[in-house]
Design a protein around this motif. Structure first.
Motif, PDB file in Angstrom:
ATOM      1  N   SER A  34       0.816  -1.213   0.000  1.00  0.00           N
ATOM      2  CA  SER A  34       0.000   0.000   0.000  1.00  0.00           C
ATOM      3  C   SER A  34       0.851   1.266   0.000  1.00  0.00           C
ATOM      4  O   SER A  34       0.383   2.337  -0.375  1.00  0.00           O
ATOM      5  N   GLU A  35       2.087   1.161   0.423  1.00  0.00           N
ATOM      6  CA  GLU A  35       2.985   2.310   0.428  1.00  0.00           C
ATOM      7  C   GLU A  35       4.420   1.819   0.307  1.00  0.00           C
ATOM      8  O   GLU A  35       4.694   0.628   0.398  1.00  0.00           O
ATOM      9  N   GLY A  36       5.337   2.742   0.042  1.00  0.00           N
ATOM     10  CA  GLY A  36       6.752   2.380  -0.026  1.00  0.00           C
ATOM     11  C   GLY A  36       7.251   2.273  -1.453  1.00  0.00           C
ATOM     12  O   GLY A  36       6.778   2.949  -2.366  1.00  0.00           O
ATOM     13  N   THR A  37       8.234   1.409  -1.672  1.00  0.00           N
ATOM     14  CA  THR A  37       8.926   1.267  -2.945  1.00  0.00           C
ATOM     15  C   THR A  37       7.979   0.800  -4.045  1.00  0.00           C
ATOM     16  O   THR A  37       7.164  -0.093  -3.847  1.00  0.00           O
ATOM     17  N   THR A  38       8.109   1.419  -5.224  1.00  0.00           N
ATOM     18  CA  THR A  38       7.290   1.015  -6.361  1.00  0.00           C
ATOM     19  C   THR A  38       7.945  -0.155  -7.097  1.00  0.00           C
ATOM     20  O   THR A  38       9.119  -0.471  -6.886  1.00  0.00           O
ATOM     21  N   PHE A  39       7.178  -0.790  -7.985  1.00  0.00           N
ATOM     22  CA  PHE A  39       7.723  -1.874  -8.802  1.00  0.00           C
ATOM     23  C   PHE A  39       8.935  -1.385  -9.598  1.00  0.00           C
ATOM     24  O   PHE A  39       9.957  -2.073  -9.674  1.00  0.00           O
ATOM     25  N   PHE A  40       8.812  -0.224 -10.220  1.00  0.00           N
ATOM     26  CA  PHE A  40       9.899   0.331 -11.018  1.00  0.00           C
ATOM     27  C   PHE A  40      11.141   0.571 -10.173  1.00  0.00           C
ATOM     28  O   PHE A  40      12.261   0.184 -10.546  1.00  0.00           O
ATOM     29  N   GLN A  41      10.976   1.196  -9.022  1.00  0.00           N
ATOM     30  CA  GLN A  41      12.116   1.475  -8.155  1.00  0.00           C
ATOM     31  C   GLN A  41      12.787   0.192  -7.688  1.00  0.00           C
ATOM     32  O   GLN A  41      14.025   0.116  -7.630  1.00  0.00           O
ATOM     33  N   ALA A  42      12.006  -0.826  -7.361  1.00  0.00           N
ATOM     34  CA  ALA A  42      12.580  -2.098  -6.924  1.00  0.00           C
ATOM     35  C   ALA A  42      13.394  -2.737  -8.046  1.00  0.00           C
ATOM     36  O   ALA A  42      14.459  -3.327  -7.799  1.00  0.00           O
ATOM     37  N   THR A  43      12.940  -2.615  -9.287  1.00  0.00           N
ATOM     38  CA  THR A  43      13.682  -3.171 -10.429  1.00  0.00           C
ATOM     39  C   THR A  43      15.014  -2.461 -10.588  1.00  0.00           C
ATOM     40  O   THR A  43      16.051  -3.106 -10.813  1.00  0.00           O
ATOM     41  N   VAL A  44      15.005  -1.140 -10.493  1.00  0.00           N
ATOM     42  CA  VAL A  44      16.253  -0.371 -10.600  1.00  0.00           C
ATOM     43  C   VAL A  44      17.229  -0.781  -9.502  1.00  0.00           C
ATOM     44  O   VAL A  44      18.412  -1.053  -9.757  1.00  0.00           O
ATOM     45  N   GLN A  45      16.751  -0.849  -8.277  1.00  0.00           N
ATOM     46  CA  GLN A  45      17.629  -1.153  -7.137  1.00  0.00           C
ATOM     47  C   GLN A  45      18.150  -2.583  -7.187  1.00  0.00           C
ATOM     48  O   GLN A  45      19.250  -2.856  -6.711  1.00  0.00           O
ATOM     49  N   ARG A  46      17.393  -3.495  -7.762  1.00  0.00           N
ATOM     50  CA  ARG A  46      17.796  -4.902  -7.822  1.00  0.00           C
ATOM     51  C   ARG A  46      19.004  -5.100  -8.732  1.00  0.00           C
ATOM     52  O   ARG A  46      19.721  -6.099  -8.600  1.00  0.00           O
ATOM     53  N   HIS A  47      19.252  -4.165  -9.640  1.00  0.00           N
ATOM     54  CA  HIS A  47      20.347  -4.311 -10.600  1.00  0.00           C
ATOM     55  C   HIS A  47      21.290  -3.123 -10.511  1.00  0.00           C
ATOM     56  O   HIS A  47      21.609  -2.482 -11.510  1.00  0.00           O
ATOM     57  N   GLY A  48      21.738  -2.858  -9.282  1.00  0.00           N
ATOM     58  CA  GLY A  48      22.627  -1.724  -9.057  1.00  0.00           C
ATOM     59  C   GLY A  48      24.007  -2.113  -8.564  1.00  0.00           C
ATOM     60  O   GLY A  48      24.775  -1.255  -8.137  1.00  0.00           O
ATOM     61  N   GLY A  49      24.361  -3.391  -8.615  1.00  0.00           N
ATOM     62  CA  GLY A  49      25.668  -3.845  -8.127  1.00  0.00           C
ATOM     63  C   GLY A  49      26.788  -3.579  -9.114  1.00  0.00           C
ATOM     64  O   GLY A  49      26.595  -2.974 -10.176  1.00  0.00           O
ATOM     65  N   ARG A  50      27.995  -4.060  -8.791  1.00  0.00           N
ATOM     66  CA  ARG A  50      29.177  -3.802  -9.609  1.00  0.00           C
ATOM     67  C   ARG A  50      29.113  -4.461 -10.980  1.00  0.00           C
ATOM     68  O   ARG A  50      29.804  -4.061 -11.917  1.00  0.00           O
ATOM     69  N   THR A  73      14.019   9.957  -6.032  1.00  0.00           N
ATOM     70  CA  THR A  73      13.696   9.485  -4.683  1.00  0.00           C
ATOM     71  C   THR A  73      14.671   8.410  -4.221  1.00  0.00           C
ATOM     72  O   THR A  73      15.042   8.358  -3.039  1.00  0.00           O
ATOM     73  N   ILE A  74      15.100   7.526  -5.133  1.00  0.00           N
ATOM     74  CA  ILE A  74      16.043   6.460  -4.761  1.00  0.00           C
ATOM     75  C   ILE A  74      17.482   6.838  -5.114  1.00  0.00           C
ATOM     76  O   ILE A  74      18.371   5.992  -5.080  1.00  0.00           O
ATOM     77  N   MET A  75      17.685   8.124  -5.463  1.00  0.00           N
ATOM     78  CA  MET A  75      19.026   8.691  -5.701  1.00  0.00           C
ATOM     79  C   MET A  75      19.803   7.885  -6.748  1.00  0.00           C
ATOM     80  O   MET A  75      20.920   7.442  -6.519  1.00  0.00           O
ATOM     81  N   THR A  76      19.163   7.670  -7.885  1.00  0.00           N
ATOM     82  CA  THR A  76      19.763   6.902  -8.978  1.00  0.00           C
ATOM     83  C   THR A  76      19.736   7.721 -10.261  1.00  0.00           C
ATOM     84  O   THR A  76      18.703   8.298 -10.617  1.00  0.00           O
ATOM     85  N   ASP A  77      20.862   7.756 -10.943  1.00  0.00           N
ATOM     86  CA  ASP A  77      20.954   8.418 -12.241  1.00  0.00           C
ATOM     87  C   ASP A  77      20.705   7.385 -13.334  1.00  0.00           C
ATOM     88  O   ASP A  77      21.120   6.228 -13.211  1.00  0.00           O
TER      89      ASP A  77
END
Length: 481
Positions: A34-50, A73-77
């Protein structure tokens, strides 16, 4: 080690997830719970490693502000490619491949739907498939099916791909089979759910388009050449992009190429294509229920209830889905949740606004919601973040009275500058420009009452409704920016 470019596809609407998903605010930009991270944001964050480089986001042009805001919001370029018209995933991924190939002829793309839920680490599978991809194969990731789902596509295992550990041949694709066929595929073994996630070199995809659908390649190249350059990326040229084939990458290329391979991924995956999936993936209580928000469940089992801004009580029901939003309530059985799409089709036939937007709209400066509206008036609530600014640019037939309900406001107009506290009011009359700013340290809440007044040229009443359109600022009766 080669860095992989995550390419995130944000073009879908998700009609089976109405009333959460709307045309202007689709599923991928909504919170998973109902609140918090969106589907899109979770996808971006899931693939942010080296292993990964800067993400590329493919999105309908109308959703550019939403993508920009959620990335911030998730500080991602990210590099953002705007699609002026919807042409399915094929032309969109081809545009990304052309862009990345121009930056690096050896570029590798990881195509990612933006609206799926994954539990587990996909990185080891991606890393294991990389050598095959660098040698020119296209690898799609399959998920071991947990049940015979007719709403998913399937990939049939064609045996090991010699020379690449863990990589299998993709014998054939089966697109959303009937339930009995899906059950037979699983019983036979070697069938995997098609996750929609694929790994390939940019030049491989470009070469396959050149061989199979060269007219689409020429159209997308032209759309990219004539693209409008923005601060965060490009917007493809509309006329050229419209000439590309309106089809998915799977049906256009993957099902026709000799380069296709399969990699079984050891993760829990769901494309959350219907409300029943939220029950499947959610944390269940002792009665098998999944709920969020202000919810009371009594003698209810195996149900999904998503609360909104009011208390919801469900009594004596099993296997139901209840989804509450400020302007629409959905109640369905779990087994019929795929039919929600038909409700959207019915609403479209009568031009109902509930398929377009939510009553509450998020903006760069805060959010705005409709409290009430009718013939010739509207009442809205504006919530401005600290430092947020809104421009009012009223028409000749509109008068608004605004009241500060919480916080400290500053109003600038031709009449001067004023600072207003709780309870203070100000008016925006016909053809007046005014700037409202939050000069406090907490959220500013303002109630806006807008009325239509008769035009001097006619006795016909003007169109009703407030000025706000979060996706296309200031269409008719005013402007928020």
């Amino acid at each position: 080690m080669t860095q992989i470019n995550p390419v995130i596809l944000c073009g879908g609407v998700g009609t089976r997830l109405w009333p959460l998903s709307r045309q202007h605010q689709p599923k991928q930009f909504q919170p998973i719970n109902s609140e918090g991270t969106t589907f899109f944001q979770a996808t971006v964050q899931r693939h942010g490693g080296r292993l990964f480089g800067k993400p590329v986001v493919l999105v309908n042009e109308r959703h550019l502000p939403t993508v920009t805001r959620q990335l911030r919001t998730i500080m991602t370029d990210a590099m953002i490619i705007g699609e002026p018209v919807s042409r399915n995933t094929g032309p969109a991924l081809l545009a990304a491949a052309l862009y990345l190939y121009e930056q690096d002829p050896d570029a590798v793309l990881l195509a990612l739907p933006s609206d799926h839920v994954i539990d587990g680490n996909l990185e080891p599978s991606i890393a294991s498939a990389l050598s095959a991809v660098q040698d020119g194969l296209i690898v799609t990731f399959g998920i071991a099916p947990r049940y015979p789902e007719s709403g998913y596509g399937y990939i049939i295992d064609g045996g090991p791909y010699i020379g690449y550990d863990g990589v299998r041949k993709a014998a054939r694709f089966v697109e959303k089979p009937a339930a009995e066929i899906a059950e037979a595929l699983i019983e036979e073994g070697g069938a995997f759910w098609a996750s929609g996630i694929s790994l390939f070199r940019a030049d491989t995809l470009i070469a396959e388009y050149s061989r199979i659908v060269p007219k689409t390649l020429l159209a997308v190249k032209e759309a990219k050449r004539l693209a409008e350059v923005t601060a965060s990326g490009i917007i493809l040229e509309a006329e050229a992009f419209s000439r590309s084939r309106n089809d998915s990458t799977e049906s256009t290329i993957f099902e026709k190429t000799d380069l296709m391979a399969l990699f079984p991924a050891d993760v829990q995956w769901d494309d959350v294509g219907a409300w029943s999936a939220f029950h499947t993936i959610g944390a269940k209580d002792d009665s098998g229920n999944v709920s969020s928000g202000d919810v009371i469940l009594l003698d209810t089992q195996n149900s999904y209830v998503r609360g909104g801004n009011k208390l919801i009580a469900v009594v004596g029901l099993n296997d139901v889905i209840v989804v509450d939003t400020p302007d629409a309530l959905l109640v369905t059985s779990r087994s019929a949740s795929q039919k929600v799409k038909k409700v959207v089709e019915m609403l479209a036939q009568t031009s109902r606004p509930e398929i377009i937007d939510h009553r509450w709209l998020n903006t760069d400066w805060g959010r705005v919601g409709t409290i009430s509206e009718g013939g010739g008036y509207s009442i809205k609530q504006l919530v401005l973040n600290a430092g947020g600014t809104v421009l009012f640019d009223s028409s000749s037939t509109q008068r608004s009275l605004l009241t500060v309900a919480e916080g400290v406001a500053q109003v600038e107009s031709e009449a001067g500058r004023r600072v207003l506290g709780v309870g203070a009011t100000f008016e925006v009359g016909p053809q007046v420009r005014a700037i409202l700013s939050n000069v406090g340290t907490t959220a500013l809440q303002v109630i806006e009452v807008t009325c239509e007044i008769e035009s001097r040229e006619t006795t016909e009443p003007a169109q009703t409704g407030a000025a706000f359109d979060a996706m296309a600022v200031g269409k008719k009766l005013g402007q928020y920016a």
